[in-house]
Scaffold this motif. Structure first.
Motif, PDB file in Angstrom:
ATOM      1  N   GLN A 150       5.789   7.431  -5.507  1.00  0.00           N
ATOM      2  CA  GLN A 150       5.998   6.646  -4.226  1.00  0.00           C
ATOM      3  C   GLN A 150       5.512   7.094  -2.927  1.00  0.00           C
ATOM      4  O   GLN A 150       5.185   8.245  -2.857  1.00  0.00           O
ATOM      5  N   GLY A 151       4.920   6.154  -2.094  1.00  0.00           N
ATOM      6  CA  GLY A 151       4.306   6.384  -1.009  1.00  0.00           C
ATOM      7  C   GLY A 151       3.750   5.099  -0.093  1.00  0.00           C
ATOM      8  O   GLY A 151       3.818   4.097  -0.743  1.00  0.00           O
ATOM      9  N   SER A 152       3.057   5.591   1.049  1.00  0.00           N
ATOM     10  CA  SER A 152       2.472   4.264   1.520  1.00  0.00           C
ATOM     11  C   SER A 152       1.373   3.850   0.586  1.00  0.00           C
ATOM     12  O   SER A 152       0.671   4.459  -0.217  1.00  0.00           O
ATOM     13  N   SER A 153       1.064   2.337   0.785  1.00  0.00           N
ATOM     14  CA  SER A 153       0.019   1.890   0.021  1.00  0.00           C
ATOM     15  C   SER A 153      -1.200   2.571   0.065  1.00  0.00           C
ATOM     16  O   SER A 153      -2.060   2.693  -0.884  1.00  0.00           O
ATOM     17  N   ARG A 154      -1.617   2.974   1.468  1.00  0.00           N
ATOM     18  CA  ARG A 154      -2.807   3.809   1.679  1.00  0.00           C
ATOM     19  C   ARG A 154      -2.684   5.082   0.617  1.00  0.00           C
ATOM     20  O   ARG A 154      -3.789   5.372   0.105  1.00  0.00           O
ATOM     21  N   ASP A 155      -1.631   5.804   0.816  1.00  0.00           N
ATOM     22  CA  ASP A 155      -1.759   7.190  -0.036  1.00  0.00           C
ATOM     23  C   ASP A 155      -1.792   6.790  -1.316  1.00  0.00           C
ATOM     24  O   ASP A 155      -2.429   7.546  -1.993  1.00  0.00           O
ATOM     25  N   ILE A 156      -1.048   5.896  -2.182  1.00  0.00           N
ATOM     26  CA  ILE A 156      -0.884   5.643  -3.142  1.00  0.00           C
ATOM     27  C   ILE A 156      -2.457   5.219  -3.792  1.00  0.00           C
ATOM     28  O   ILE A 156      -2.818   5.675  -4.756  1.00  0.00           O
ATOM     29  N   PHE A 157      -3.182   4.443  -3.033  1.00  0.00           N
ATOM     30  CA  PHE A 157      -4.303   3.841  -3.648  1.00  0.00           C
ATOM     31  C   PHE A 157      -5.507   4.952  -3.446  1.00  0.00           C
ATOM     32  O   PHE A 157      -6.089   5.067  -4.176  1.00  0.00           O
ATOM     33  N   TYR A 158      -5.352   5.573  -2.169  1.00  0.00           N
ATOM     34  CA  TYR A 158      -6.587   6.542  -1.960  1.00  0.00           C
ATOM     35  C   TYR A 158      -6.492   7.943  -2.284  1.00  0.00           C
ATOM     36  O   TYR A 158      -7.273   8.702  -2.425  1.00  0.00           O
ATOM     37  N   HIS A 159      -5.008   8.413  -2.169  1.00  0.00           N
ATOM     38  CA  HIS A 159      -4.884   9.743  -2.633  1.00  0.00           C
ATOM     39  C   HIS A 159      -3.626   9.724  -3.720  1.00  0.00           C
ATOM     40  O   HIS A 159      -2.679  10.546  -3.359  1.00  0.00           O
ATOM     41  N   PRO A 160      -3.659   9.108  -4.772  1.00  0.00           N
ATOM     42  CA  PRO A 160      -2.770   9.311  -5.854  1.00  0.00           C
ATOM     43  C   PRO A 160      -2.538  10.733  -6.251  1.00  0.00           C
ATOM     44  O   PRO A 160      -3.548  11.239  -6.438  1.00  0.00           O
TER      45      PRO A 160
END
Ligand code: SF4
Length: 341
Positions: free
Chosen positions: A241-251
């Motif tokens: 779980q995380g911000s969309s940015r973190d999940i998309f760019y740094h999963p």
């Protein structure tokens, strides 16, 4: 005063279905929280528990087959809705919390004119008289982009196309100005151009009404369009779980890596090999004791099969459940995706 403007807190939600074959543990300890106006996407494959989570929040888990376990909490403005009486449920459903389903044709009443279906919500929840409700229903149809709303309000659902029916569902949902809107795969049955239009309407109304949105989807394109936060579900558990940015760019979970690798990217020059995830998710009649993704994970270690991973926390509330983040785990290169999704 609600702490940090939190409107919804889900704490250790566990939902089971009792079947002839045994107890299906569909949701196994889900927790998240949302502030007013935030949008969270819950992503994952069919059967991962995302729709069951949505149904629990909407009060749609019915006994005796469906059971929300006793220690689960769904706090709306600090009050546990699971303790609501009949009257409180009536006010909450449709008035405070609304849902848009994938199949509008099934969700709408085929024998009732669409204008009347919107009016019904307005008279029950907003106590409007017939004339005011009729005016408001037409206004809502106009807001969701239905042409000639005065004429269309008198028609039945079968006289509308799939995209138009979904607009009617949105009009019904927003008519009472709900504080929480759950969208359960709202665009899955629609073609791509209509999908974009429907998402734009939801986003516009969400902004106008400051609605908190929970978007249930398996489509990462939909997620990127609408959500600030993402919860990745697998086998009844939120594994990342995380911000969309973190999940998309740094999963940070191999399941999310596999999901991203299965989506075409804009800079791929048609040479990208789309990955599929081999195998099937675990049987929720008998969930594994270790990591639920262990039978399909390219990085699986012995401990993964034996013990559920601890929660590893990163920046900005980003977390993942995976043994690869344990200090003693072998070091691997974590993929980072740079603005190319
Ligand atoms: Fe893969 Fe192990 Fe991480 Fe599970 S805990 S996702 S099996 S590496």
């Amino acid at each position: 005063m609600i702490e940090n403007n939190k409107i919804l807190e889900i704490k250790d939600l566990r939902v089971s279905y009792h079947t002839y074959a045994g107890e299906v543990k569909a949701v196994r300890g889900v927790s998240f929280e949302l502030k007013k106006g935030e949008a969270l996407a819950i992503v994952g494959e069919s059967g991962c528990g995302k729709s069951v989570t949505a149904k629990a929040i909407m009060g749609l888990i019915k006994g005796p087959q469906g059971e929300i376990k006793a220690d689960s909490k769904i706090l709306y403005n600090g009050n546990n809705i699971l303790n609501y009486n009949k009257k409180q449920w009536q006010e909450y459903k449709g008035g405070e919390c609304a849902i848009i389903f994938q199949d509008a044709l099934t969700a709408l009443n085929p024998t009732m004119r669409v204008g009347k279906q919107i009016m019904e919500n307005l008279t029950v929840h907003k106590h409007m008289n017939r004339k005011t409700a009729e005016k408001e229903a037409i206004e809502m149809l106009r807001k969701v982009g239905i042409p000639e709303p005065e004429k269309r309000a008198k028609q039945y659902p079968h006289q509308f196309s799939g995209g138009m029916r979904q607009r009617v569902m949105i009009a019904i949902a927003f008519a009472c100005d709900p504080k929480i809107l759950i969208c359960d795969e709202p665009t899955t049955a629609l073609d791509v151009t209509i999908q974009g239009q429907i998402l734009d309407i939801i986003k516009k109304l969400q902004k106008e009404h400051e609605t908190t949105v929970i978007m249930i989807t398996h489509d990462l394109g939909v997620v990127a369009n609408i959500a600030q936060k993402i919860a990745v579900m697998y086998s009844g558990i939120i594994v990342e779980q995380g911000s969309s940015r973190d999940i998309f760019y740094h999963p940070r979970h191999p399941y999310m890596w596999a999901l991203i690798e299965s989506v075409p990217r804009l800079n791929s020059n048609n040479k990208q090999v789309l990955a599929s995830i081999p195998g099937i998710p675990p049987d929720l009649l008998n969930p594994p004791t270790g990591c639920p993704f262990s039978t399909r994970c390219n990085y699986c270690m012995q401990i993964c099969k034996e013990k559920m991973p601890d929660c590893s926390e990163f920046e900005n509330g980003h977390f993942a459940y995976c043994w690869l983040h344990h200090p003693l785990a072998p070091k691997i290169d974590m993929p980072d995706y740079k603005g190319d999704l």
